[in-house]
Design an enzyme around this catalytic site. Sequence first.
Site, PDB file in Angstrom:
ATOM      1  N   PRO A   1       0.812  -1.215   0.000  1.00 19.33           N
ATOM      2  CA  PRO A   1       0.000   0.000   0.000  1.00 19.33           C
ATOM      3  C   PRO A   1       0.847   1.267   0.000  1.00 19.33           C
ATOM      4  CG  PRO A   1       0.108  -0.937   2.195  1.00 19.33           C
ATOM      5  CD  PRO A   1       0.877  -1.872   1.313  1.00 19.33           C
TER       6      PRO A   1
ATOM      7  N   ARG B   1      -1.084   4.696  -0.811  1.00 23.38           N
ATOM      8  CA  ARG B   1      -2.121   5.633  -0.386  1.00 23.38           C
ATOM      9  C   ARG B   1      -2.611   5.356   1.044  1.00 23.38           C
ATOM     10  NH1 ARG B   1      -5.200   8.019  -4.131  1.00 23.38           N
ATOM     11  NH2 ARG B   1      -4.809   6.300  -5.545  1.00 23.38           N
TER      12      ARG B   1
ATOM     13  N   CYS C   1      -0.691  29.639 -15.054  1.00 15.06           N
ATOM     14  CA  CYS C   1      -1.345  30.261 -16.201  1.00 15.06           C
ATOM     15  C   CYS C   1      -2.076  29.226 -17.048  1.00 15.06           C
ATOM     16  CB  CYS C   1      -0.317  31.029 -17.019  1.00 15.06           C
ATOM     17  SG  CYS C   1       0.400  32.344 -16.055  1.00 15.06           S
TER      18      CYS C   1
HETATM   19  N1  LLP Z   1       2.238  -1.582  -6.101  1.00 14.86           N
HETATM   20  C1  LLP Z   1       2.331  -1.282  -7.411  1.00 14.86           C
HETATM   21  C2  LLP Z   1       2.976  -2.224  -8.317  1.00 14.86           C
HETATM   22  C3  LLP Z   1       1.794  -0.072  -7.874  1.00 14.86           C
HETATM   23  O1  LLP Z   1       1.857   0.203  -9.189  1.00 14.86           O
HETATM   24  C4  LLP Z   1       1.184   0.828  -6.987  1.00 14.86           C
HETATM   25  C5  LLP Z   1       0.628   2.098  -7.453  1.00 14.86           C
HETATM   26  C6  LLP Z   1       1.128   0.467  -5.625  1.00 14.86           C
HETATM   27  C7  LLP Z   1       1.661  -0.747  -5.215  1.00 14.86           C
HETATM   28  C8  LLP Z   1       0.510   1.351  -4.585  1.00 14.86           C
HETATM   29  O2  LLP Z   1      -0.839   1.599  -4.816  1.00 14.86           O
HETATM   30  P1  LLP Z   1      -1.725   2.358  -3.704  1.00 14.86           P
HETATM   31  O3  LLP Z   1      -1.775   1.454  -2.494  1.00 14.86           O
HETATM   32  O4  LLP Z   1      -1.050   3.626  -3.376  1.00 14.86           O
HETATM   33  O5  LLP Z   1      -3.044   2.550  -4.324  1.00 14.86           O
HETATM   34  N2  LLP Z   1      -1.082   8.684  -8.852  1.00 14.86           N
HETATM   35  C9  LLP Z   1      -2.302   7.936  -8.651  1.00 14.86           C
HETATM   36  C10 LLP Z   1      -2.032   6.563  -8.104  1.00 14.86           C
HETATM   37  C11 LLP Z   1      -1.087   5.770  -8.977  1.00 14.86           C
HETATM   38  C12 LLP Z   1      -0.703   4.459  -8.377  1.00 14.86           C
HETATM   39  C13 LLP Z   1       0.362   3.795  -9.156  1.00 14.86           C
HETATM   40  N3  LLP Z   1       0.757   2.538  -8.627  1.00 14.86           N
HETATM   41  C14 LLP Z   1      -3.230   8.736  -7.742  1.00 14.86           C
HETATM   42  O6  LLP Z   1      -2.868   9.834  -7.343  1.00 14.86           O
HETATM   43  O7  LLP Z   1      -4.350   8.308  -7.472  1.00 14.86           O
END
Ligand code: LLP
Length: 405
Positions: A263, A265, A331
Amino acid sequence: MAVSRDTLLQAAREFGTPLFVYDADLMLRRYQELHDVIAWPRLTIHYAMKANYNVALLGILNAAGAALDTVSPGEVILARRIGFPVERILYTANSMTDAEVREVQRTGVLMNIGSLSRLEKFGREFPGTDVCIRFNPDVVDGETAKTTTGGPATKFGILMQDADRVADLVSRHGLRVVGLHEHTGSGLTRESSVYRSMQNLMSLATPARFPDLRFLDFGGGFKVPYRPEETRVDYAAMGAEIARLFREFCGAYGRELEMRFEPGRYIVAECGCLVIEVNTLKDNQGRLMAGCNSGFPQLIRPVMYGAYHHIVNLTNPDGPEAVYDVCGNICETGDRFAELRPLPEIREGDLLAIENAGAYCYSMGGVYNLRPMPAEVVIRAGELHLARRGLSNHELVEQILAESV
Ligand code: LLP
């Protein structure tokens, strides 16, 4: 709000705005909580450092024994400099170059490979070594189309139907597959997606095909509430089901394996906010615009994903409500943190807090329009620490000139 209004006001007074503020104790609680709810004795949480690579926060997670999901040589180098041991780092880049693979393989960090062609090249160059294989779990879920990772329409992982080709390549090069990995998407909207992806990956993990497995890694994607009316996922129930499914699998596999999640986020989103100051109010024939001293390069999620971030008026919390476009200082017309958002009356000079800014905000930042990124403050046990100072305008320009040849 993760951090109290008084503390945010104090931080803004001491360090100025725009300013990212993180509550490290909440981050640690979220990390620990996952260990509490997923009752598996050999659980490892690989924090996805792409969500927030603040050095102070990473140091705290390292001290707590967290592992890391890394996606670039830069992330591996930073993780190693902070002191994360190589055994606690997994490398899961996509579209890897030969040079990048060599650079990371030299460090001893385990490589997670998500394409047949890279696996072939890796086997030729590093025969007999340990490797992790990333499969595409064939489950489509995620907060938005841009953060959905599973299914054939995305670039990630090896399709499940190619599992035998993987086994073949692996045996041809004497590789030892010590882990299998999948990541379904970010901000998963259904608990059932987690279970289905787990089951899909576990269905490939037979002792005949992959006899040397030490772990299965089920990626990240755990959701957190962004809107005040959103309820929290029942993680206790989810954790129990996850442990039950994995126990069943380990029984069939014949050994108790390590379970991993990644995780980003979930661990950092809620602990952070961006404090900004309103400097320009406009009433455009009844449409109220509040112009602030930050913009989308510093917090891009609303513009990039249409994401909702709750906003609090810190300095006029009890003002009469009105509806505002909360705009940035870039801008571009699309430079808005919120559109038609009801908020307590905003006056020039008011401070606003944009919530849930701990994940994918600073880390996705840039200096478009040549505005330096804000400073970052970390709060631990009630104490404010400046964790990263922002560059001054002159320092930013000096950096550009120094890089220019
Ligand atoms: N593992 C892998 C292989 C990933 O590609 C990602 C996220 C994670 C773990 C972690 O995912 P999380 O638990 O954070 O959901 N910028 C986007 C999120 C992109 C996530 C990319 N990969 C946003 O702001 O919502």
